[in-house]
Structures are given as C-alpha cells and as structure tokens.
Design a protein around this motif. Structure first.
Motif, PDB file in Angstrom:
ATOM      1  N   ILE A 117      20.163  11.922 -43.872  1.00 58.29           N
ATOM      2  CA  ILE A 117      18.785  11.514 -43.644  1.00 58.29           C
ATOM      3  C   ILE A 117      18.799  10.007 -43.810  1.00 58.29           C
ATOM      4  CG2 ILE A 117      16.407  11.587 -44.468  1.00 58.29           C
ATOM      5  CD1 ILE A 117      16.924  14.495 -45.298  1.00 58.29           C
ATOM      6  N   GLU A 118      18.523   9.323 -42.708  1.00 63.48           N
ATOM      7  CA  GLU A 118      18.723   7.878 -42.621  1.00 63.48           C
ATOM      8  C   GLU A 118      20.178   7.610 -42.983  1.00 63.48           C
ATOM      9  OE1 GLU A 118      15.501   5.898 -44.662  1.00 63.48           O
ATOM     10  OE2 GLU A 118      14.039   7.064 -43.537  1.00 63.48           O
ATOM     11  N   GLU A 119      20.470   6.860 -44.012  1.00 65.35           N
ATOM     12  CA  GLU A 119      21.865   6.578 -44.381  1.00 65.35           C
ATOM     13  C   GLU A 119      22.335   7.399 -45.578  1.00 65.35           C
ATOM     14  OE1 GLU A 119      24.063   4.466 -42.743  1.00 65.35           O
ATOM     15  OE2 GLU A 119      22.465   4.484 -41.236  1.00 65.35           O
ATOM     16  N   LYS A 120      21.508   8.337 -46.039  1.00 69.74           N
ATOM     17  CA  LYS A 120      21.818   9.105 -47.246  1.00 69.74           C
ATOM     18  C   LYS A 120      22.501  10.420 -46.897  1.00 69.74           C
ATOM     19  CE  LYS A 120      19.705  10.918 -51.442  1.00 69.74           C
ATOM     20  NZ  LYS A 120      18.453  11.048 -52.199  1.00 69.74           N
ATOM     21  N   LEU A 121      23.677  10.642 -47.488  1.00 68.86           N
ATOM     22  CA  LEU A 121      24.396  11.908 -47.332  1.00 68.86           C
ATOM     23  C   LEU A 121      23.690  12.948 -48.186  1.00 68.86           C
ATOM     24  CD1 LEU A 121      26.817  13.571 -46.335  1.00 68.86           C
ATOM     25  CD2 LEU A 121      28.137  12.638 -48.233  1.00 68.86           C
ATOM     26  N   VAL A 122      23.172  13.999 -47.541  1.00 70.75           N
ATOM     27  CA  VAL A 122      22.387  15.004 -48.254  1.00 70.75           C
ATOM     28  C   VAL A 122      23.017  16.391 -48.217  1.00 70.75           C
ATOM     29  CG1 VAL A 122      20.239  13.724 -47.904  1.00 70.75           C
ATOM     30  CG2 VAL A 122      20.886  15.516 -46.270  1.00 70.75           C
ATOM     31  N   GLY A 123      24.089  16.562 -47.435  1.00 68.63           N
ATOM     32  CA  GLY A 123      24.722  17.869 -47.353  1.00 68.63           C
ATOM     33  C   GLY A 123      26.076  17.812 -46.682  1.00 68.63           C
ATOM     34  N   GLN A 124      26.867  18.853 -46.933  1.00 65.79           N
ATOM     35  CA  GLN A 124      28.204  18.924 -46.355  1.00 65.79           C
ATOM     36  C   GLN A 124      28.598  20.379 -46.155  1.00 65.79           C
ATOM     37  OE1 GLN A 124      31.536  17.928 -48.909  1.00 65.79           O
ATOM     38  NE2 GLN A 124      32.560  16.907 -47.220  1.00 65.79           N
ATOM     39  N   LEU A 125      29.313  20.641 -45.070  1.00 64.42           N
ATOM     40  CA  LEU A 125      29.896  21.950 -44.808  1.00 64.42           C
ATOM     41  C   LEU A 125      31.352  21.734 -44.412  1.00 64.42           C
ATOM     42  CD1 LEU A 125      28.533  24.976 -42.907  1.00 64.42           C
ATOM     43  CD2 LEU A 125      30.725  24.028 -42.223  1.00 64.42           C
ATOM     44  N   VAL A 126      32.230  22.544 -45.009  1.00 65.34           N
ATOM     45  CA  VAL A 126      33.657  22.487 -44.685  1.00 65.34           C
ATOM     46  C   VAL A 126      34.102  23.890 -44.305  1.00 65.34           C
ATOM     47  CG1 VAL A 126      35.976  21.970 -45.523  1.00 65.34           C
ATOM     48  CG2 VAL A 126      34.039  20.585 -46.304  1.00 65.34           C
ATOM     49  N   PHE A 127      34.727  24.013 -43.137  1.00 61.65           N
ATOM     50  CA  PHE A 127      35.297  25.279 -42.679  1.00 61.65           C
ATOM     51  C   PHE A 127      36.801  25.103 -42.592  1.00 61.65           C
ATOM     52  CE2 PHE A 127      37.029  28.024 -39.387  1.00 61.65           C
ATOM     53  CZ  PHE A 127      36.530  29.263 -39.771  1.00 61.65           C
ATOM     54  N   ALA A 128      37.523  25.989 -43.269  1.00 62.68           N
ATOM     55  CA  ALA A 128      38.986  25.951 -43.254  1.00 62.68           C
ATOM     56  C   ALA A 128      39.517  27.191 -42.550  1.00 62.68           C
ATOM     57  CB  ALA A 128      39.529  25.879 -44.683  1.00 62.68           C
ATOM     58  N   GLY A 129      40.107  26.988 -41.388  1.00 60.94           N
ATOM     59  CA  GLY A 129      40.718  28.078 -40.643  1.00 60.94           C
ATOM     60  C   GLY A 129      42.130  28.349 -41.141  1.00 60.94           C
ATOM     61  N   GLY A 130      42.638  29.519 -40.797  1.00 62.54           N
ATOM     62  CA  GLY A 130      43.982  29.902 -41.212  1.00 62.54           C
ATOM     63  C   GLY A 130      45.055  29.017 -40.596  1.00 62.54           C
ATOM     64  N   HIS A 131      46.185  28.888 -41.295  1.00 67.36           N
ATOM     65  CA  HIS A 131      47.260  27.992 -40.851  1.00 67.36           C
ATOM     66  C   HIS A 131      48.400  28.704 -40.123  1.00 67.36           C
ATOM     67  CE1 HIS A 131      45.538  24.513 -42.758  1.00 67.36           C
ATOM     68  NE2 HIS A 131      45.373  25.216 -43.863  1.00 67.36           N
ATOM     69  N   ARG A 132      48.380  30.027 -40.119  1.00 74.54           N
ATOM     70  CA  ARG A 132      49.440  30.782 -39.447  1.00 74.54           C
ATOM     71  C   ARG A 132      48.866  31.512 -38.237  1.00 74.54           C
ATOM     72  NH1 ARG A 132      50.776  31.561 -45.086  1.00 74.54           N
ATOM     73  NH2 ARG A 132      52.695  30.422 -45.516  1.00 74.54           N
ATOM     74  N   PRO A 133      49.706  31.777 -37.240  1.00 74.63           N
ATOM     75  CA  PRO A 133      49.198  32.383 -36.002  1.00 74.63           C
ATOM     76  C   PRO A 133      48.371  33.658 -36.193  1.00 74.63           C
ATOM     77  CG  PRO A 133      51.439  31.639 -35.676  1.00 74.63           C
ATOM     78  CD  PRO A 133      51.143  31.456 -37.144  1.00 74.63           C
ATOM     79  N   ARG A 134      48.738  34.499 -37.129  1.00 79.06           N
ATOM     80  CA  ARG A 134      48.034  35.769 -37.296  1.00 79.06           C
ATOM     81  C   ARG A 134      46.640  35.610 -37.910  1.00 79.06           C
ATOM     82  NH1 ARG A 134      52.625  40.118 -39.233  1.00 79.06           N
ATOM     83  NH2 ARG A 134      53.974  39.826 -37.419  1.00 79.06           N
ATOM     84  N   ILE A 135      46.383  34.464 -38.519  1.00 72.01           N
ATOM     85  CA  ILE A 135      45.080  34.267 -39.170  1.00 72.01           C
ATOM     86  C   ILE A 135      44.365  32.993 -38.706  1.00 72.01           C
ATOM     87  CG2 ILE A 135      45.591  35.659 -41.206  1.00 72.01           C
ATOM     88  CD1 ILE A 135      46.198  32.994 -42.688  1.00 72.01           C
ATOM     89  N   MET A 136      44.841  32.381 -37.644  1.00 73.80           N
ATOM     90  CA  MET A 136      44.210  31.157 -37.145  1.00 73.80           C
ATOM     91  C   MET A 136      42.791  31.391 -36.649  1.00 73.80           C
ATOM     92  SD  MET A 136      47.133  28.943 -35.250  1.00 73.80           S
ATOM     93  CE  MET A 136      46.030  27.541 -35.122  1.00 73.80           C
TER      94      MET A 136
END
Length: 178
Positions: free
Chosen positions: A73-92
């Motif tokens: 909001i304007e220059e103020k960081l008010v929220g964050q979302l992080v999504f981490a996907g799998g690192h191997r082919p079966r769980i990517m």
C-alpha cells in the motif's frame, strides 16, 4: 503486477518479489512474527539475513514452480505469500504456500487477493496441479477464508505446533488445479 481497491479505499498492489526487496522483507517478517502466534516461527526465530533472503528471491524468480509475491500500500509492505513447489519430477506439480499480512490490515481481503493471484498463477504455469497449505486448527478466520476459495480439508496433524508450552494441531487443506 495487479492493483486492487480495498474495503478501506486504499489501493493494494501485488507483485512478484524483487531482489532489492530483501531488506524490506526481513524487516516486515520481524514485525509480523510479533503480531500473531499463527506462524511456524516466533519473534527472533526466522534466522534469515537480508543477503540470504536476496539469494532466495533470486532462486524463486528463476523457478517455474515457485512464487514469492508482496503486497504494498503505497510504499509500505503489508503482506507476503510464498509458494514452494516440489524439487523432484514426481512432485514438481504440487507445493505449499505460506501467507502473512500485517495485523493492522487484517479484514481488508488482502489474503483473498493473494490466494486468487496464486491460483491464477498456478493455472497459467500449467505445471502446478495442486496447492497445499497447513493452518493452526484454532485459526478459524483463516480456515473460513480457505474454504471460501474452495480449498478442501485433507487431514489433521496433532501437535504440529508447540507455542508457549502448549501444543496445537494443524489442519491440512488443498485445492486441485485443472
């Protein structure tokens, strides 16, 4: 980059995190962890430097199945979302997200906009087919939000959190992306 009008009339901007956001993100995390007991870490427990955060942001930006977005909001960081996907082919095709919003901005639908952004991103990637989350079982407000966005209950893990001498269960939820 997406813009939204909030209930309070302010304009929210959601965009992918940039390396130059690293210090601001660390300051934000150090503030938000003091405001709630719903995170997997408390005050002083995050343990990441701005340099390490910058490295993480860079790695996420190069990945097809990871996402870090920030809400301003304007220059103020008010929220964050992080999504981490799998690192191997079966769980990517699957991964888990975490979300935080500064307490003074709760109830303005920032979390809703974050999750809608995540779902749309997942559809656009054509890689992510399942989004998972875990939430403290007594965080009724968050559970209600996730249900409203079509996440379904998938199980309970007992004693997932240990905070101030007390155990808390977690609820695991997910949504399939087709």
């Amino acid at each position: 980059m997406k813009y939204f009008q909030l209930r309070n009339g302010q304009t929210l901007m959601i965009r992918k995190a940039k390396i130059e956001d690293a210090s601001r993100i660390i300051d934000y995390i150090n503030k938000v962890c003091k405001e709630t007991e719903n995170l997997t870490f408390g005050e002083g427990e995050f343990g990441i430097t701005a340099d390490k955060e910058a490295e993480f942001i860079e790695a996420v930006s190069k990945s097809e199945n990871q996402l870090m977005i920030c809400a301003y909001i304007e220059e103020k960081l008010v929220g964050q979302l992080v999504f981490a996907g799998g690192h191997r082919p079966r769980i990517m095709h699957t991964g888990e997200f975490s979300i935080t919003v500064l307490k003074e901005y709760w109830g303005l639908e920032i979390g809703t906009e974050f999750i809608k952004y995540l779902i749309n991103w997942a559809k656009e990637t054509r890689i992510i087919r399942k989004i998972n989350l875990k939430v403290r079982s007594d965080n009724n407000r968050a559970v209600k939000l996730y249900k409203s966005l079509n996440f379904v209950f998938e199980g309970t893990i007992s004693r997932e959190f240990f905070i101030n001498g007390k155990f808390y269960d977690s609820i695991h939820m997910g949504i399939e992306i087709d």
